[in-house]
Scaffold this active site. Structure first.
Site, mmCIF file in Angstrom:
data_model
loop_
_atom_site.group_PDB
_atom_site.id
_atom_site.type_symbol
_atom_site.label_atom_id
_atom_site.label_comp_id
_atom_site.label_asym_id
_atom_site.label_seq_id
_atom_site.Cartn_x
_atom_site.Cartn_y
_atom_site.Cartn_z
ATOM 1 N N GLU A 1 0.869 -1.189 0.000
ATOM 2 C CA GLU A 1 0.000 0.000 0.000
ATOM 3 C C GLU A 1 0.901 1.233 0.000
ATOM 4 O OE1 GLU A 1 -3.549 0.070 2.568
ATOM 5 O OE2 GLU A 1 -2.768 1.965 3.345
ATOM 6 N N THR B 1 -3.804 4.713 -1.631
ATOM 7 C CA THR B 1 -4.844 5.234 -0.732
ATOM 8 C C THR B 1 -5.509 6.477 -1.322
ATOM 9 O OG1 THR B 1 -3.373 6.652 0.533
ATOM 10 C CG2 THR B 1 -3.639 4.390 1.323
ATOM 11 N N ALA C 1 -5.516 10.928 1.898
ATOM 12 C CA ALA C 1 -4.354 11.423 2.656
ATOM 13 C C ALA C 1 -4.716 12.646 3.479
ATOM 14 C CB ALA C 1 -3.172 11.714 1.726
ATOM 15 N N GLY D 1 -15.173 5.746 4.448
ATOM 16 C CA GLY D 1 -14.319 6.871 4.809
ATOM 17 C C GLY D 1 -14.612 7.365 6.219
ATOM 18 N N GLN E 1 4.936 7.667 15.500
ATOM 19 C CA GLN E 1 3.982 7.574 14.381
ATOM 20 C C GLN E 1 3.007 6.407 14.608
ATOM 21 O OE1 GLN E 1 5.724 5.995 10.748
ATOM 22 N NE2 GLN E 1 4.925 7.769 9.655
HETATM 23 P P1 FAD Z 1 -18.229 0.606 6.733
HETATM 24 O O1 FAD Z 1 -18.022 -0.766 6.240
HETATM 25 O O2 FAD Z 1 -19.420 1.346 6.231
HETATM 26 O O3 FAD Z 1 -18.287 0.548 8.331
HETATM 27 C C1 FAD Z 1 -18.298 1.739 9.093
HETATM 28 C C2 FAD Z 1 -19.013 1.502 10.411
HETATM 29 O O4 FAD Z 1 -20.424 1.343 10.174
HETATM 30 C C3 FAD Z 1 -18.575 0.218 11.133
HETATM 31 O O5 FAD Z 1 -18.592 0.459 12.509
HETATM 32 C C4 FAD Z 1 -19.647 -0.778 10.750
HETATM 33 O O6 FAD Z 1 -19.796 -1.825 11.701
HETATM 34 C C5 FAD Z 1 -20.888 0.121 10.706
HETATM 35 N N1 FAD Z 1 -21.928 -0.392 9.809
HETATM 36 C C6 FAD Z 1 -21.774 -0.878 8.565
HETATM 37 N N2 FAD Z 1 -22.971 -1.213 8.034
HETATM 38 C C7 FAD Z 1 -23.904 -0.937 8.977
HETATM 39 C C8 FAD Z 1 -25.329 -1.043 9.039
HETATM 40 N N3 FAD Z 1 -26.023 -1.514 8.009
HETATM 41 N N4 FAD Z 1 -25.963 -0.639 10.175
HETATM 42 C C9 FAD Z 1 -25.255 -0.136 11.227
HETATM 43 N N5 FAD Z 1 -23.904 -0.003 11.224
HETATM 44 C C10 FAD Z 1 -23.244 -0.394 10.114
HETATM 45 N N6 FAD Z 1 -9.660 5.867 4.678
HETATM 46 C C11 FAD Z 1 -9.367 6.842 3.773
HETATM 47 O O7 FAD Z 1 -9.787 8.002 3.950
HETATM 48 N N7 FAD Z 1 -8.618 6.573 2.651
HETATM 49 C C12 FAD Z 1 -8.127 5.327 2.398
HETATM 50 O O8 FAD Z 1 -7.451 5.097 1.380
HETATM 51 C C13 FAD Z 1 -8.404 4.278 3.346
HETATM 52 N N8 FAD Z 1 -7.945 3.028 3.137
HETATM 53 C C14 FAD Z 1 -8.259 2.036 4.040
HETATM 54 C C15 FAD Z 1 -7.797 0.732 3.792
HETATM 55 C C16 FAD Z 1 -8.083 -0.293 4.684
HETATM 56 C C17 FAD Z 1 -7.578 -1.693 4.415
HETATM 57 C C18 FAD Z 1 -8.840 -0.019 5.866
HETATM 58 C C19 FAD Z 1 -9.142 -1.116 6.843
HETATM 59 C C20 FAD Z 1 -9.303 1.273 6.110
HETATM 60 C C21 FAD Z 1 -9.024 2.314 5.206
HETATM 61 N N9 FAD Z 1 -9.489 3.624 5.415
HETATM 62 C C22 FAD Z 1 -9.195 4.606 4.495
HETATM 63 C C23 FAD Z 1 -10.224 3.968 6.639
HETATM 64 C C24 FAD Z 1 -11.763 3.832 6.472
HETATM 65 O O9 FAD Z 1 -12.215 4.796 5.552
HETATM 66 C C25 FAD Z 1 -12.408 4.047 7.861
HETATM 67 O O10 FAD Z 1 -12.058 3.002 8.724
HETATM 68 C C26 FAD Z 1 -13.904 4.308 7.867
HETATM 69 O O11 FAD Z 1 -14.239 4.807 9.157
HETATM 70 C C27 FAD Z 1 -14.779 3.082 7.638
HETATM 71 O O12 FAD Z 1 -14.823 2.731 6.328
HETATM 72 P P2 FAD Z 1 -15.489 1.302 5.908
HETATM 73 O O13 FAD Z 1 -15.499 1.234 4.460
HETATM 74 O O14 FAD Z 1 -14.860 0.209 6.673
HETATM 75 O O15 FAD Z 1 -16.980 1.552 6.487
#
Ligand code: FAD
Length: 290
Positions: free
Chosen positions: A17, A48, A51, A108, A214
């Site tokens: 990544e 990603t 940023a 996000g 960090q």
């Molecule tokens: P979701 O899957 O929507 O989950 C978010 C929350 O909502 C969780 O607590 C989940 O349990 C809850 N939820 C989901 N569905 C429901 C439902 N139907 N009812 C009630 N609750 C629900 N961020 C960036 O800004 N840029 C990046 O490039 C980036 N890359 C990432 C790469 C990886 C591998 C990971 C693990 C994270 C990354 N993130 C990045 C961070 C990510 O955007 C955050 O963790 C964000 O808060 C959650 O995104 P998600 O897609 O997991 O959300």
């Protein structure tokens, strides 16, 4: 190549990544690093998105260049937070128009200046809705995020797992986990995921400790716990950057070797754009591909 096809034929899939340079840095600064990353022959590189709210537009450009010019498969991260429906559709179209085949579809985090951001007012409240939409609109291979320790917003880890299962069912091809430092947590997560019926490949995200301060900051943001063994290492070497780097690489190697011995689908290395240290890790583990 659709990465799900790679996961079907290779184990472990080794991926990196990287993040785009901030907007006040020239875009070219990433391409020098990519020359070095290319020599390490990863199976794919993900880029990603965001940023810290900036450099979003650079993600697709870099992912496209990785594929076309560096001849390495790539995956663009994509968060839908704060985007209009038109912007989301235009981004999906751009991915396909650039010939990209893989996307990591994410909800996000709240924008930094809006910690109380109301996701119910977002076009999509959850990543699963974005995934459903991407699936309808494109042929992209779709990856999604998983959290071995539960997502920070989830009051109960069990609820997060049920939400993950529902997300996978909307059309996820494979999962990439949030970073973790204790493999036992990951194995426990995998067991529970499998028992819920999650059968797609899961590649664990590993962030080597290059700098103690960090890692403490990142871990506190994403909710990753730091095991006692690593706390002791960071206390011992944190004041000396060279020793910390060496010890951090050693810890990452130990973690990765154990994961490989336990048959993981892949290793997704969060490189922090550090090609030299990434090389060292792969060399130590005999993972440099010929
Ligand atoms: P979701 O899957 O929507 O989950 C978010 C929350 O909502 C969780 O607590 C989940 O349990 C809850 N939820 C989901 N569905 C429901 C439902 N139907 N009812 C009630 N609750 C629900 N961020 C960036 O800004 N840029 C990046 O490039 C980036 N890359 C990432 C790469 C990886 C591998 C990971 C693990 C994270 C990354 N993130 C990045 C961070 C990510 O955007 C955050 O963790 C964000 O808060 C959650 O995104 P998600 O897609 O997991 O959300």
């Amino acid at each position: 190549m659709r990465l799900i096809d790679l996961f079907k034929t290779k184990k472990p899939v080794i991926s990196f990544e990287i993040f785009p340079p901030k907007l006040d840095m020239p875009l070219d600064s990433i391409y020098d690093k990519l020359e070095d990353f290319k020599k390490l022959k990863p199976d794919f590189i993900s880029v990603t998105y965001g940023a810290g709210g900036s450099a979003k537009d650079r993600t697709i450009e870099i992912a496209s260049k990785i594929k076309k010019d560096y001849k390495i498969e790539s995956m663009a991260h994509f968060t839908c937070v704060g985007h209009s429906k038109e912007e989301i559709d235009s981004l999906i179209d751009s991915l396909e128009n650039e010939g990209l085949e893989n996307v990591l579809a994410l909800r996000g985090d709240p924008p930094r200046d809006q910690p109380d951001f109301d996701f119910s007012k977002n076009v999509y409240q959850y990543a699963s809705q974005l995934i459903e939409h991407i699936k309808k609109r494109s042929n992209l291979c779709i990856a999604a995020a998983a959290y071995a320790e539960g997502h920070v917003d989830s009051p109960r880890i069990k609820d997060d797992l049920i939400n993950l299962k529902n997300k996978v069912d909307t059309g996820v091809d494979f999962l990439v986990t949030q970073l973790f430092f204790d493999n036992r947590i990951f194995y426990d997560f995998l067991d529970r995921a499998i028992s819920l019926g999650i059968t797609c490949p899961v590649t664990p995200g590993i962030m080597p400790v290059f700098r103690a301060d960090q890692i403490k900051r990142i871990a506190s943001l994403c909710g990753a716990s730091i095991p006692a063994q690593l706390v002791i290492i960071m206390d011992k070497y944190g004041g000396n950057p060279d020793d910390m780097l060496k010890a951090g690489i050693e810890y990452a190697c130990m973690q990765i070797q154990d994961l490989i011995d336990n048959g993981v689908d892949g290793i997704h290395l969060l490189t922090m754009n550090r090609a030299k240290s990434t090389r060292k890790i792969l060399e130590n583990l005999n993972l440099l591909q010929k």
